[in-house]
Design a protein around this motif. Structure first.
Motif, short mmCIF file in Angstrom:
data_model
loop_
_atom_site.label_atom_id
_atom_site.label_comp_id
_atom_site.label_asym_id
_atom_site.label_seq_id
_atom_site.Cartn_x
_atom_site.Cartn_y
_atom_site.Cartn_z
N ARG A 244 0.80 -1.22 0.00
CA ARG A 244 0.00 0.00 0.00
C ARG A 244 0.84 1.27 0.00
N LEU B 262 -11.85 -0.93 9.73
CA LEU B 262 -11.96 -0.49 8.34
C LEU B 262 -12.53 0.92 8.23
N ALA B 263 -13.20 1.36 9.26
CA ALA B 263 -13.78 2.72 9.23
C ALA B 263 -12.72 3.79 9.41
N PRO C 36 -9.69 5.83 8.17
CA PRO C 36 -9.06 6.04 6.86
C PRO C 36 -7.61 5.56 6.87
N GLY C 37 -7.19 4.88 5.82
CA GLY C 37 -5.81 4.45 5.72
C GLY C 37 -5.50 3.18 6.49
N VAL C 38 -6.52 2.47 6.94
CA VAL C 38 -6.30 1.19 7.65
C VAL C 38 -6.73 0.04 6.75
N PHE C 39 -5.78 -0.83 6.42
CA PHE C 39 -6.04 -1.89 5.45
C PHE C 39 -5.65 -3.26 6.00
N PRO C 40 -6.61 -4.01 6.51
CA PRO C 40 -6.31 -5.36 7.01
C PRO C 40 -6.10 -6.34 5.86
N PHE C 41 -5.20 -7.27 6.08
CA PHE C 41 -4.98 -8.39 5.15
C PHE C 41 -5.16 -9.67 5.95
N ASP D 186 -7.45 -9.61 -0.09
CA ASP D 186 -7.02 -8.94 1.14
C ASP D 186 -7.87 -9.34 2.35
N ARG E 179 -16.36 -3.45 -0.37
CA ARG E 179 -16.76 -2.87 0.92
C ARG E 179 -18.23 -2.45 0.87
N PRO F 115 -17.48 -0.40 6.14
CA PRO F 115 -17.22 1.04 5.96
C PRO F 115 -16.46 1.27 4.65
#
Lengths: 380, 380
Positions: free
Chosen positions: A279, A331-332, A334-339, B29, B291, B297
């Motif tokens: 990312r 996930l709510a 901003p800029g947080v991306f779980p894999f 992801d 999403r 979100p």
């Protein structure tokens, strides 16, 4: 420099875990055909591989047979059968990273000897064959005892503070390494292709979990001076050039309190310390590995953002069908991306996924990481 | 706001083309389980889908049966059997975007009527049932004749300049639309989830190929005033809210020479004008679609770079097993990222892939795009 579709090698990957999964995901862009070999029939790569072979990557016959139907064999774990890879290479298959380098890296003793022989800075060490032999090095304690082979994900390393702790030592070939009084742990991932092109990712900073010794939080770029950054990148670059390795090399380093950069250990593959490149950087470490082994030009490694990475480990006390608590809430942000790695069963401290975090400043990334840590729980 | 692993819906996707392929890639992801239905046994999604069903997404029974084993049904192409989707929805399956909206969008006539009815700015138009009927609208020429149904990728649209061209018109239900004297073509992709959260991507600018009418080059962000940007985003946002649509809506617009923003047409899915979001925006359009439909979100849509996107079309005069000339050369340019869709056979003007281009300025992106155009050829 012409490149035809037919020239993309059919790749066979030893290992089908999460690193393999992210390689497969990156390989979709250029339509790479990648098959995997892994003993776990429910490995993270199982559904995504071009072909998935269930079998041991440590068994000669299994690896040799698997490699027969590929143009190029690579790895996502270094504990594989090297003899089979050497035979495949001798019969004309491309094997990257090269088998003799995997052999050197597989054993932490030969790794250390390599660093020493070629003048790379690393912590002082003593080779030992057994627990008993620690007694001959009482003057060298306190030191970390490291198993030569088989250590992985923080296993195979322990502190021997003094003579009273020798009884708890590993009784196997390995080494004693002087504990380094370090300010930071750094990592630089560097790639080299068959044409000798080399590109390094910017240095990142790692923070380890005090108990499990897994990378717990990583931040990119590292907060270090330009001079230290240049030194770390130079070490990684000279190392991969000295090795003439083709592929991706993760170089973990210590920045000592007196400003020296020492190599800790190396891994010849995509690495936990490069997850956030998916990312945060123009090219991800996974795409870079594929470019490197396939003989393609290496991609731009630059980054224009601050990034963090948190491992999602199975919570202590939970074993069974995995549940991810708090994902939607995370996930709510901003800029947080779980894999999530698609592993069905969680166990205490098992790596189940990670979270990449993007922000405009280091503080923003750290703040979001602290939030995410409180929100997501991997339970059963 | 708690979200458990088990709550991620099993998704059935109608269509298995390149848009589906990039949805599958993004879905890795969060470990989404996505199956595809497509008539082509070698569709781009064939190997990557959780399950791939070969069959027609336009056939009632096939779609109905396919949907039975899913929790949620979505699309990557809008020309699907709506009756089957309505039946599935009536039986409790989640169907996003909602079937009645797909029905409205499937026919360009009802699209235009919707825009008109709810007061959205769009070019003036007349509905017609046949070629013959064009004669009743001589006062309205020159105009574009658009087929109501079945137009796709630039097909089903042609200019009727004057009465002498009527003989070449389509003899089918459709509409005549006043040719708009436009300065730019813009697109805004907007998403809405079931909780009513709405997020738009920044407006992009499209440049069409004069002959095939496919997007040939796209640049992000669009070079427009803040006021026009706000107007375009506002139209897209109000539109998806008025529709109460769940999913991703691509809104193509004209910026007229006198500064008006008019809706051209809409697509209820990931869109060609959003490919570059994979590399250029914090969240890609593909992740955003997932999403949105899964009730998660929505992600941050912001971008901090300039980006371009070029379609890789099969070159005229070549039909057969595809070859990509010049790929390695293109990969050597920093910030150039080709995406190949895995289609085995090229045909003149077939969409075989695209190239995303990242740069620090619009000029840099344009310059690289011109280089890439000269370097890559899709031949057989």
């Amino acid at each position: 420099m012409e490149f035809m579709y037919q020239d993309l090698p059919k790749i066979g990957l030893l290992g089908g875990g999460q690193l393999g999964r992210m390689l497969l995901q990156a390989g979709i862009d250029l339509d790479f055909q990648i098959s995997c070999l892994d003993p776990d029939p429910e490995a993270p790569c199982q559904r995504l591989a071009h072909e998935f072979t269930q079998g041991s990557f440590q068994d000669f016959d299994t690896v040799y047979l698997f490699g027969q139907s590929q143009d190029l064999i690579s790895i996502e774990i270094e504990h594989v059968n090297i003899d089979a890879l050497e035979k495949l290479a001798s019969e004309g298959k491309q094997v990257y990273p090269q088998p003799h380098l995997l052999r050197m890296i597989q054993d932490k003793r030969t790794q250390k000897q390599f660093f020493q022989q070629y003048g790379f800075p690393t912590a002082d060490f003593r080779l030992i064959e057994s627990r008993e032999e620690i007694n001959q090095h009482l003057d060298f304690l306190p030191a970390y005892q490291k198993l030569g082979k088989g250590g992985y994900d923080g296993k195979g390393v322990q502190l021997i503070a003094d003579a009273t702790q020798i009884a708890e030592g590993f009784d196997a070939p390995g080494l004693l390494e002087k504990a380094v009084d370090f300010e930071k742990e750094l990592a630089v991932i560097v790639a080299r292709n068959i044409h000798g092109e080399v590109k390094a990712f910017p240095a990142v900073e790692m923070v380890f979990h005090p108990v499990q010794n897994l990378v717990e939080f990583l931040i990119s770029p590292a907060a270090i001076s330009e001079e230290i950054e240049a030194q770390a990148v130079d070490i990684a670059t000279r190392l991969i050039e000295e090795m003439k390795m083709v592929g991706l090399l993760a170089v973990e380093m210590f920045l000592t309190k007196d400003g020296q950069v020492l190599i800790n250990e190396i891994a010849p593959r995509p690495h936990n310390s490069g997850h956030q490149t998916i990312r945060a950087n123009a090219t991800s470490q996974y795409e870079q590995h594929l470019r490197a082994i396939a003989g393609l030009p290496l991609g731009d490694t630059s980054t224009t953002v601050f990034a963090g990475m948190l491992n999602l480990l199975g919570e202590a006390g939970y074993t069974g069908k995995v549940k991810y608590e708090g994902l939607a809430e995370a996930l709510a942000i901003p800029g947080v991306f779980p894999f999530l790695y698609g592993k069905k069963i969680t166990k205490p401290f098992r790596k189940m996924g990670h979270v990449s975090i993007i922000g405009e400043s280091r503080e923003e990334v750290e703040e979001k990481a602290n939030q995410v840590k409180k929100i997501i729980r991997v339970i059963s």
